[in-house]
Every structure is written in structure tokens, then in C-alpha cells.
Scaffold this motif. Structure first.
Motif, short mmCIF file in Angstrom:
data_model
loop_
_atom_site.label_atom_id
_atom_site.label_comp_id
_atom_site.label_asym_id
_atom_site.label_seq_id
_atom_site.Cartn_x
_atom_site.Cartn_y
_atom_site.Cartn_z
N VAL A 258 9.94 6.24 -7.62
CA VAL A 258 9.34 5.02 -7.06
C VAL A 258 8.93 4.09 -8.18
CG1 VAL A 258 7.46 4.06 -5.68
CG2 VAL A 258 8.50 6.22 -5.01
N GLN A 259 9.26 2.82 -8.04
CA GLN A 259 8.73 1.82 -8.98
C GLN A 259 8.14 0.65 -8.19
OE1 GLN A 259 11.17 -0.98 -11.21
NE2 GLN A 259 13.03 0.04 -10.48
N PHE A 260 7.18 -0.02 -8.80
CA PHE A 260 6.50 -1.15 -8.17
C PHE A 260 6.87 -2.43 -8.91
CE2 PHE A 260 4.07 2.50 -6.93
CZ PHE A 260 3.55 2.20 -5.69
N VAL A 261 7.22 -3.46 -8.14
CA VAL A 261 7.63 -4.74 -8.72
C VAL A 261 6.92 -5.87 -7.99
CG1 VAL A 261 9.56 -6.31 -9.13
CG2 VAL A 261 9.91 -3.84 -9.35
N GLN A 262 6.24 -6.74 -8.74
CA GLN A 262 5.66 -7.93 -8.12
C GLN A 262 6.79 -8.94 -7.92
OE1 GLN A 262 2.17 -9.42 -10.07
NE2 GLN A 262 1.70 -10.85 -8.41
N THR B 45 0.81 -1.22 0.00
CA THR B 45 0.00 0.00 0.00
C THR B 45 0.84 1.26 0.00
OG1 THR B 45 -0.24 -0.09 2.41
CG2 THR B 45 -1.97 -1.13 1.09
N GLY B 46 2.16 1.14 0.08
CA GLY B 46 3.02 2.28 -0.20
C GLY B 46 3.24 3.26 0.93
N ASP B 47 2.83 2.94 2.16
CA ASP B 47 2.97 3.95 3.21
C ASP B 47 4.44 4.16 3.59
OD1 ASP B 47 2.92 1.41 4.32
OD2 ASP B 47 1.75 1.96 6.07
N LEU B 48 5.23 3.08 3.70
CA LEU B 48 6.66 3.27 3.93
C LEU B 48 7.35 3.83 2.70
CD1 LEU B 48 6.34 1.57 6.59
CD2 LEU B 48 8.53 0.53 6.01
N GLY B 49 6.97 3.33 1.54
CA GLY B 49 7.58 3.78 0.30
C GLY B 49 7.45 5.27 0.07
N ALA B 50 6.30 5.83 0.42
CA ALA B 50 6.08 7.26 0.24
C ALA B 50 7.06 8.07 1.09
CB ALA B 50 4.64 7.62 0.61
N LEU C 134 0.15 7.73 -6.64
CA LEU C 134 -0.20 8.63 -7.74
C LEU C 134 -1.05 9.78 -7.23
CD1 LEU C 134 -1.01 6.17 -10.68
CD2 LEU C 134 0.79 7.92 -10.64
N ASP C 135 -2.01 9.48 -6.35
CA ASP C 135 -2.87 10.51 -5.77
C ASP C 135 -2.05 11.53 -4.98
OD1 ASP C 135 -5.09 9.35 -6.86
OD2 ASP C 135 -5.76 8.36 -5.01
N LYS C 136 -0.94 11.08 -4.40
CA LYS C 136 -0.08 11.99 -3.62
C LYS C 136 0.96 12.68 -4.49
CE LYS C 136 -0.42 9.25 0.65
NZ LYS C 136 0.33 8.42 1.62
N GLY C 137 0.98 12.35 -5.78
CA GLY C 137 1.95 12.97 -6.68
C GLY C 137 3.34 12.39 -6.57
N ILE C 138 3.44 11.19 -6.00
CA ILE C 138 4.75 10.54 -5.84
C ILE C 138 4.93 9.55 -6.98
CG2 ILE C 138 6.18 9.10 -4.33
CD1 ILE C 138 4.52 10.19 -1.97
N THR C 139 5.75 9.91 -7.94
CA THR C 139 5.91 9.05 -9.12
C THR C 139 7.36 8.93 -9.58
OG1 THR C 139 5.49 10.96 -10.56
CG2 THR C 139 3.59 9.58 -10.00
N GLY D 85 -1.40 0.43 -3.72
CA GLY D 85 -0.28 1.31 -3.43
C GLY D 85 0.04 2.26 -4.57
N ARG D 86 0.02 1.74 -5.79
CA ARG D 86 0.32 2.59 -6.95
C ARG D 86 -0.70 3.72 -7.07
NH1 ARG D 86 0.38 -1.13 -10.36
NH2 ARG D 86 2.62 -1.49 -10.60
#
Length: 247
Positions: free
Chosen positions: A113-117, A70-75, A105-110, A100-101
Motif C-alpha cells: 500500500v502507498q499513499f499519494v496526495q 482513512t484507508g478502510d477500502l484500501g485495507a 500501520l496499526d493494522k500491520g498493512i504496509t 489512513g496511514r
């Protein structure tokens, strides 16, 4: 005969555990952060803040946040490494990565950051790729934890560090019986009424009990090759942050 492992308190085939864990997180993804706030009374934010402080993250570093769906640490890490750094958010579950993606995106953080399964047991990254690896509330859901720790060690640069934030074993006097009542009676009810999913949160309570205690996990990290391993008990040991280094 199929290899067995535990899914909560059940013994299941390894392949079935992976499928059922995926089902749990497919089910809870949309309400995951809401339930974290409700389950911990918001204290999970303090636990994660402490973990972020222990990363020593600096501009230009490359950090892997595993089980970071969900990206909370990543942000937060993306702000610390800045535009010259990179945060890779890895999660085995596509539903969690999607949530998370969208949130970042809603927070403007792009930009950084990259997302990998990715499966923590066999990370799809070259040796010595990251300055730091974090995994918050995800290791207990990994089938082969020792294999995952070895994979993380392989991917760390010399001088890099690992942070494992996870539910652990209460050590404060008198806390365990109260925690048991909360975990096995109240937590499934909260899952039922908030997330409309009682079974998944019963599993999560059981998975916490099956996770290695503080000293056992420290030993496992040392077996994987990490050095200067230590842990910090938070909220009476309900949660522990383990830290180790690769030299």
C-alpha cells in the motif's frame, strides 16, 4: 470574472470551494469513520463490502482507491491483491491521508500500500496504470466531476473498471421526505455532538443533494469514455454504486 461552482447550496468561486472542502475534511478527519458508523447506523460497511465485491480484485493487480483517506477500502483491497499487487490510496486532503496511514500501520498493512496526495481532476499517474479505480463517497466533493472521470479513464488499463460509490437520489416510495428530515435536522445535530462540528455535516448533507442523480452520473461516465456503464441502487437509492469499463 471568477468561475463559480457550488459549495453545498452556496455559489462560490472554484478556488474557494477547494479551500472550504479542504477545511471540512481537515475538521472531520479524526472522527470520520466514527461519524460514518453513526450516520449510516453501520450500513456503510455493507455498501463498501458490495463495492469491494464488484471490483473483481485479484492477486497481482494494481488498484487506485481515490478519496481513500482513512484507508478502510484500501485495507480490504490490499488483502485481495496480495504481496504481488499494489493499492495506491489517493486523497487530495493531507489530514485524511495521515489518519489512513496511521490506521493501516496499526493494522500491520504496509507492504503493498502507498499513499499519494492527488487531485482527482488531474491524477499524477501515467496512462493505463491501474486495473481498477474506486472512489467511495468522494466524487461529490470534486469541483469538476467530468474532468475527474476523464482523468480516471486515462489511468485505467484496457479491460479495467471504475467503481463509484456515492450518495444518490432515493427511489423507494415515501423515502425522500424521511431522508430529508434526517439529512437536514438530525445529521447536523449528530455532527455537533459526536464530531463537535455541526457546519461540516450540514455541508455534507447539502453536497449530497447537489450531486448528480443515478442516470446523470451514468451519462457522465459514458461521456468520459467508459463502456457498459450501470448502477446498483442500495438502501432504496440513498446510495448507488456505478460501474464502468475501459476497453
Amino acid at each position: 470574472m471568477s468561475e463559480k461552482t457550488h459549495f453545498g447550496f452556496e455559489q462560490v468561486d472554484v478556488e474557494e470551494k477547494q479551500r472550504r472542502v479542504a477545511g471540512v475534511f481537515d475538521s472531520v478527519a479524526d472522527n470520520y469513520d466514527l461519524m460514518n458508523d453513526a450516520m449510516s447506523f453501520g450500513i456503510h460497511r455493507l455498501w463498501k463490502r458490495f463495492a469491494i465485491e464488484q471490483t473483481g480484485a485479484r492477486p497481482g493487480q494494481r488498484i487506485l482507491d481515490l478519496a481513500g483517506g482513512t484507508g478502510d477500502l484500501g485495507a480490504r483491497l490490499s488483502r485481495l491483491v496480495g504481496p504481488t499487487g499494489e493499492v495506491v490510496i489517493g486523497d487530495i486532503n493531507a489530514s485524511m491521508l495521515h489518519v489512513g496511514r496511521e490506521r493501516l500501520l496499526d493494522k500491520g498493512i504496509t507492504g503493498n500500500v502507498q499513499f499519494v496526495q492527488a487531485n482527482a481532476e488531474s491524477l499524477p499517474f501515467p496512462d493505463q496504470s491501474f486495473d481498477c479505480i474506486t472512489i467511495a463517497f468522494g466524487l461529490r466533493n470534486v469541483t469538476d466531476k467530468q474532468k475527474a472521470l476523464a482523468s480516471m479513464h486515462r489511468c485505467l488499463k484496457p479491460g479495467g473498471r471504475i467503481l463509484v460509490l456515492e450518495f444518490s437520489k432515493p427511489v423507494a416510495p415515501g423515502l425522500k421526505p424521511l431522508y430529508d428530515i434526517y439529512s437536514f435536522r438530525l445529521l447536523p445535530l449528530m455532527g455537533k455532538f459526536i464530531a463537535k462540528d455541526e457546519d461540516s455535516y450540514r455541508y455534507l448533507a447539502e453536497s449530497i443533494r447537489m450531486h448528480p442523480d443515478q442516470d446523470t452520473l451514468k451519462d457522465m461516465m459514458e461521456q468520459a469514455g467508459f463502456e457498459d456503464c450501470e448502477y446498483f441502487n442500495l438502501t432504496g437509492g440513498i446510495v448507488a454504486l456505478h460501474r464502468g469499463f475501459r476497453y
